[in-house]
Design a protein around this motif. Structure first.
Motif, short mmCIF file in Angstrom:
data_model
loop_
_atom_site.label_atom_id
_atom_site.label_comp_id
_atom_site.label_asym_id
_atom_site.label_seq_id
_atom_site.Cartn_x
_atom_site.Cartn_y
_atom_site.Cartn_z
N THR A 7 -22.38 -21.79 40.40
CA THR A 7 -21.39 -22.16 39.39
C THR A 7 -21.41 -23.65 39.08
OG1 THR A 7 -19.90 -20.33 39.95
CG2 THR A 7 -18.92 -22.24 38.88
N PHE A 8 -21.54 -24.47 40.11
CA PHE A 8 -21.54 -25.91 39.92
C PHE A 8 -22.97 -26.41 39.84
CE2 PHE A 8 -17.69 -24.74 42.19
CZ PHE A 8 -16.73 -25.26 41.33
N LYS A 9 -23.34 -26.94 38.69
CA LYS A 9 -24.71 -27.37 38.44
C LYS A 9 -25.12 -28.44 39.45
CE LYS A 9 -27.74 -29.11 34.79
NZ LYS A 9 -27.80 -29.58 33.39
N GLY A 10 -26.24 -28.18 40.13
CA GLY A 10 -26.74 -29.13 41.11
C GLY A 10 -26.24 -28.91 42.52
N ALA A 11 -25.36 -27.90 42.70
CA ALA A 11 -24.82 -27.63 44.03
C ALA A 11 -24.87 -26.14 44.30
CB ALA A 11 -23.38 -28.14 44.13
N ARG A 12 -25.06 -25.79 45.55
CA ARG A 12 -24.98 -24.40 45.97
C ARG A 12 -23.83 -24.28 46.97
NH1 ARG A 12 -31.22 -22.33 47.08
NH2 ARG A 12 -32.09 -22.96 45.06
N VAL A 13 -22.81 -23.56 46.57
CA VAL A 13 -21.63 -23.46 47.43
C VAL A 13 -20.91 -22.14 47.17
CG1 VAL A 13 -20.23 -24.72 45.72
CG2 VAL A 13 -19.45 -24.59 48.10
N ASN A 14 -20.53 -21.47 48.25
CA ASN A 14 -19.71 -20.26 48.14
C ASN A 14 -18.26 -20.69 47.97
OD1 ASN A 14 -21.71 -18.17 48.53
ND2 ASN A 14 -21.86 -18.88 50.65
N SER A 15 -17.65 -20.33 46.86
CA SER A 15 -16.31 -20.82 46.57
C SER A 15 -15.53 -19.79 45.76
CB SER A 15 -16.37 -22.15 45.82
OG SER A 15 -17.11 -22.00 44.61
N SER A 16 -14.22 -20.01 45.67
CA SER A 16 -13.34 -19.12 44.93
C SER A 16 -12.22 -19.92 44.29
CB SER A 16 -12.71 -18.06 45.85
OG SER A 16 -13.67 -17.26 46.47
N PHE A 17 -11.64 -19.39 43.24
CA PHE A 17 -10.36 -19.87 42.75
C PHE A 17 -9.28 -19.09 43.48
CE2 PHE A 17 -12.20 -21.99 39.04
CZ PHE A 17 -11.29 -23.03 38.84
N VAL A 18 -8.32 -19.79 44.04
CA VAL A 18 -7.21 -19.15 44.73
C VAL A 18 -5.90 -19.69 44.20
CG1 VAL A 18 -8.55 -18.78 46.84
CG2 VAL A 18 -7.16 -20.83 46.62
N GLN A 19 -4.84 -18.92 44.37
CA GLN A 19 -3.52 -19.35 43.95
C GLN A 19 -2.61 -19.46 45.17
OE1 GLN A 19 -1.77 -17.06 40.78
NE2 GLN A 19 0.12 -18.25 40.75
N PHE A 20 -1.98 -20.62 45.31
CA PHE A 20 -0.94 -20.84 46.32
C PHE A 20 0.37 -20.63 45.59
CE2 PHE A 20 -4.65 -23.27 47.54
CZ PHE A 20 -4.80 -22.97 48.89
N LYS A 21 0.94 -19.46 45.77
CA LYS A 21 2.07 -19.04 44.94
C LYS A 21 3.40 -19.31 45.65
CE LYS A 21 3.50 -15.06 42.14
NZ LYS A 21 3.20 -13.63 41.83
N THR A 22 4.32 -19.91 44.89
CA THR A 22 5.66 -20.18 45.41
C THR A 22 6.50 -18.91 45.36
OG1 THR A 22 5.51 -22.42 44.51
CG2 THR A 22 7.68 -21.65 45.16
N PRO A 23 7.21 -18.59 46.44
CA PRO A 23 8.08 -17.41 46.39
C PRO A 23 9.07 -17.48 45.23
CG PRO A 23 7.93 -18.27 48.62
CD PRO A 23 7.26 -19.28 47.73
N SER A 24 9.33 -16.33 44.63
CA SER A 24 10.21 -16.29 43.45
C SER A 24 11.61 -16.77 43.78
CB SER A 24 10.27 -14.87 42.89
OG SER A 24 10.72 -13.95 43.87
N ARG A 25 12.06 -16.61 45.02
CA ARG A 25 13.41 -17.02 45.37
C ARG A 25 13.58 -18.54 45.25
NH1 ARG A 25 11.01 -15.66 50.25
NH2 ARG A 25 10.84 -17.33 51.78
N ARG A 26 12.47 -19.28 45.47
CA ARG A 26 12.57 -20.73 45.31
C ARG A 26 12.79 -21.09 43.85
NH1 ARG A 26 7.75 -25.17 46.34
NH2 ARG A 26 8.73 -26.85 45.18
#
Length: 210
Positions: free
Chosen positions: A186-205
């Motif tokens: 995905t990143f030109k010039g680099a080889r890396v296993n990676s993901s997009f992740v979400q750090f989700k705030t609880p709805s009660r907050r």
């Protein structure tokens, strides 16, 4: 921004940034988005285009990158600085806003170079972790975003012993969801296993703040 040991920078391709944010699980559109390693600005651009964010704030350690981005995006607030050395967040007093930054969109540095870990404090506790995790922890503590964060992370951040303590601390305030697995090229010039992740705030907050 994925950063190599040789200080090369690998920015998020715009199409990948848009695709990842299309997978975001949000209760409402963010008003203010911030990126603490903003690089070329592709994640903030996607936040405006995909999530309809009204205001963008960016930080990057490279003054040349920020200078160029200021020319391209005069409506953004952009700052030069090393996130891990900042003691406070830049002002977020945009017109008509109340609660500060809503969402962080991040592609933090991945490479530690010769070091094995970064040391910092999070929630008052001493933590040793990867540089990517350190940037995420510091970003969350500085900005305290209402809707949490969406970040590109190396695969190791999700499973390694190095980041276990940090993950346990994050779980006190956020739920972690994988949004998009990225191709190793995905990143030109680099080889890396990676993901997009979400750090989700609880709805009660969010309910309590509303």
């Amino acid at each position: 921004m994925v950063t190599g040991i040789d200080s090369d920078k690998y920015y998020t391709p715009p199409a990948v940034a848009s695709r990842a944010l299309e997978c975001a699980q949000l209760t409402s559109s963010p008003i203010i988005c911030a990126d603490t390693a903003c690089g070329s600005g592709s994640l903030l651009t996607a936040a405006q285009d995909v999530l309809q964010a009204k205001y963008c704030l960016g930080i990057d350690a490279d003054p040349i990158t920020i200078r160029q981005l200021r020319r391209e995006r005069p409506d953004w607030r952009l700052h030069v600085g090393d996130l891990l050395k900042r003691h406070r967040a830049p002002p977020t007093d945009f017109p008509g806003t109340t609660y500060g930054v809503d969402l962080l969109v991040l592609n933090p540095p991945f490479s530690l170079g010769p070091r094995k870990y970064v040391s910092l404090k999070y929630l008052g506790q001493a933590v040793k972790c990867s540089v990517a995790m350190a940037h995420i922890l510091r970003s969350l503590e500085l900005f305290r975003p209402n809707h949490g964060a969406i970040a590109v992370v190396p695969e190791s951040l999700l499973y390694s012993d190095t980041d276990q303590h940090a993950r346990e601390l994050l779980e006190q305030n956020f739920s972690l969801t994988e949004l998009l697995q990225l191709n190793i090229y995905t990143f030109k010039g680099a080889r890396v296993n990676s993901s997009f992740v979400q750090f989700k705030t609880p709805s009660r907050r969010l309910d309590n703040e509303g």
